[in-house]
Design a protein around this motif. Structure first.
Motif, PDB file in Angstrom:
ATOM      1  N   GLU A 144      41.247  45.190  36.230  1.00  0.00           N
ATOM      2  CA  GLU A 144      41.937  43.945  36.584  1.00  0.00           C
ATOM      3  C   GLU A 144      40.983  42.753  36.516  1.00  0.00           C
ATOM      4  OE1 GLU A 144      43.978  42.008  40.489  1.00  0.00           O
ATOM      5  OE2 GLU A 144      44.495  44.085  40.037  1.00  0.00           O
ATOM      6  N   ALA A 145      39.763  42.937  36.969  1.00  0.00           N
ATOM      7  CA  ALA A 145      38.782  41.846  36.937  1.00  0.00           C
ATOM      8  C   ALA A 145      38.474  41.409  35.512  1.00  0.00           C
ATOM      9  CB  ALA A 145      37.497  42.272  37.644  1.00  0.00           C
ATOM     10  N   VAL A 146      38.534  42.350  34.581  1.00  0.00           N
ATOM     11  CA  VAL A 146      38.241  42.039  33.177  1.00  0.00           C
ATOM     12  C   VAL A 146      39.170  40.945  32.668  1.00  0.00           C
ATOM     13  CG1 VAL A 146      38.346  42.961  30.829  1.00  0.00           C
ATOM     14  CG2 VAL A 146      37.222  44.273  32.618  1.00  0.00           C
ATOM     15  N   THR A 147      40.441  41.030  33.030  1.00  0.00           N
ATOM     16  CA  THR A 147      41.400  40.064  32.513  1.00  0.00           C
ATOM     17  C   THR A 147      41.754  38.959  33.497  1.00  0.00           C
ATOM     18  OG1 THR A 147      43.186  41.575  33.118  1.00  0.00           O
ATOM     19  CG2 THR A 147      42.445  41.629  30.831  1.00  0.00           C
ATOM     20  N   CYS A 148      41.482  39.147  34.770  1.00  0.00           N
ATOM     21  CA  CYS A 148      41.879  38.142  35.766  1.00  0.00           C
ATOM     22  C   CYS A 148      40.761  37.167  36.138  1.00  0.00           C
ATOM     23  CB  CYS A 148      42.392  38.832  37.026  1.00  0.00           C
ATOM     24  SG  CYS A 148      43.937  39.703  36.744  1.00  0.00           S
ATOM     25  N   LYS A 149      39.539  37.592  35.995  1.00  0.00           N
ATOM     26  CA  LYS A 149      38.428  36.714  36.369  1.00  0.00           C
ATOM     27  C   LYS A 149      38.031  35.845  35.191  1.00  0.00           C
ATOM     28  CE  LYS A 149      36.330  39.076  40.211  1.00  0.00           C
ATOM     29  NZ  LYS A 149      36.497  37.999  41.166  1.00  0.00           N
ATOM     30  N   ARG A 150      37.670  34.633  35.489  1.00  0.00           N
ATOM     31  CA  ARG A 150      37.201  33.710  34.453  1.00  0.00           C
ATOM     32  C   ARG A 150      35.773  34.092  34.077  1.00  0.00           C
ATOM     33  NH1 ARG A 150      40.041  28.404  34.105  1.00  0.00           N
ATOM     34  NH2 ARG A 150      38.173  28.138  32.888  1.00  0.00           N
ATOM     35  N   ASP A 151      35.353  33.660  32.890  1.00  0.00           N
ATOM     36  CA  ASP A 151      34.020  34.008  32.388  1.00  0.00           C
ATOM     37  C   ASP A 151      32.924  33.649  33.385  1.00  0.00           C
ATOM     38  OD1 ASP A 151      35.367  34.737  30.103  1.00  0.00           O
ATOM     39  OD2 ASP A 151      34.969  32.833  29.095  1.00  0.00           O
ATOM     40  N   PHE A 152      33.008  32.447  33.969  1.00  0.00           N
ATOM     41  CA  PHE A 152      31.957  32.026  34.893  1.00  0.00           C
ATOM     42  C   PHE A 152      31.958  32.868  36.167  1.00  0.00           C
ATOM     43  CE2 PHE A 152      35.567  29.276  35.903  1.00  0.00           C
ATOM     44  CZ  PHE A 152      35.642  29.371  37.295  1.00  0.00           C
ATOM     45  N   GLU A 153      33.105  33.427  36.542  1.00  0.00           N
ATOM     46  CA  GLU A 153      33.157  34.314  37.700  1.00  0.00           C
ATOM     47  C   GLU A 153      32.449  35.635  37.399  1.00  0.00           C
ATOM     48  OE1 GLU A 153      37.113  33.717  40.187  1.00  0.00           O
ATOM     49  OE2 GLU A 153      37.541  33.947  38.030  1.00  0.00           O
ATOM     50  N   LEU A 154      32.555  36.088  36.156  1.00  0.00           N
ATOM     51  CA  LEU A 154      31.878  37.322  35.767  1.00  0.00           C
ATOM     52  C   LEU A 154      30.364  37.123  35.704  1.00  0.00           C
ATOM     53  CD1 LEU A 154      34.243  38.602  32.936  1.00  0.00           C
ATOM     54  CD2 LEU A 154      34.112  39.401  35.298  1.00  0.00           C
ATOM     55  N   LEU A 155      29.936  35.904  35.433  1.00  0.00           N
ATOM     56  CA  LEU A 155      28.505  35.626  35.298  1.00  0.00           C
ATOM     57  C   LEU A 155      27.842  35.245  36.623  1.00  0.00           C
ATOM     58  CD1 LEU A 155      28.741  33.688  31.939  1.00  0.00           C
ATOM     59  CD2 LEU A 155      27.672  35.929  32.287  1.00  0.00           C
ATOM     60  N   ALA A 156      28.615  35.095  37.675  1.00  0.00           N
ATOM     61  CA  ALA A 156      28.057  34.715  38.977  1.00  0.00           C
ATOM     62  C   ALA A 156      27.309  35.889  39.614  1.00  0.00           C
ATOM     63  CB  ALA A 156      29.175  34.263  39.906  1.00  0.00           C
ATOM     64  N   GLY A 157      26.229  35.582  40.289  1.00  0.00           N
ATOM     65  CA  GLY A 157      25.508  36.583  41.061  1.00  0.00           C
ATOM     66  C   GLY A 157      24.707  37.583  40.264  1.00  0.00           C
TER      67      GLY A 157
END
Length: 166
Positions: A83-96
């Motif tokens: 779900e995170a793959v398609t629901c999170k924005r690119d910058f959210e995936l790159l955080a932390g």
């Protein structure tokens, strides 16, 4: 001494490394994925590496959001990562992300993902298409799990049975 955050990253990286080899245990899947990548104008080696790092980033984002420790990571549901793959924005995936990477290949893949995510329309569309490939691969693993709610730990057990080293 390795921090717990670094250990969570390593568990995520392992999930990414074993994702396609486990999916490819069904021999027809690899040629089909590669054909799909080529049809979309994506180099297969680059596309498969981006699929791997996409899964790593999604698992990492979910683990951070849930404040999971490395010891708790195995209980992370695969479908939450999908779900995170398609629901999170690119910058959210790159955080932390970790400050440093133990594996130069991981750092390079993260940097390529970062470039693709922010490069513009055509590349952004390709990243979106890759997200579908990642979600599909995670769904395939979840569907092949003997338990109803497949977790990252289930994937790790399958990887160990297949001889895929951590």
């Amino acid at each position: 001494m390795t921090s717990d955050h670094d250990m969570v990253w390593r568990r995520c990286a392992y999930l990414g490394r074993v994702l396609l080899p486990l999916v490819d245990q069904e021999p027809w899947r690899r040629p089909r994925r590669r054909e799909s990548l080529r049809d979309r104008g994506i180099d297969t080696a680059v596309g498969e590496r981006l699929i791997e790092i996409f899964a790593v980033l999604a698992a990492h984002a979910v683990a951070l959001d849930a404040s999971l420790s490395a010891a708790e990571f195995d209980g992370l549901p695969l479908l939450a990562v999908a779900e995170a793959v398609t629901c999170k924005r690119d910058f959210e995936l790159l955080a932390g992300l970790p400050d440093t990477f133990a594996d130069v290949r991981e750092e390079q893949a993260v940097n390529v993902f970062r470039l693709c995510a922010y490069a513009g329309h055509r590349t952004g569309v390709q990243v979106f298409r890759l997200s579908g490939e990642v979600r599909h691969a995670l769904a395939v693993l979840a569907a092949h799990s003997p338990t109803r709610s497949s977790t990252c730990g289930d994937v790790f057990r399958r990887a160990a049975e297949a001889g895929l080293a951590p």
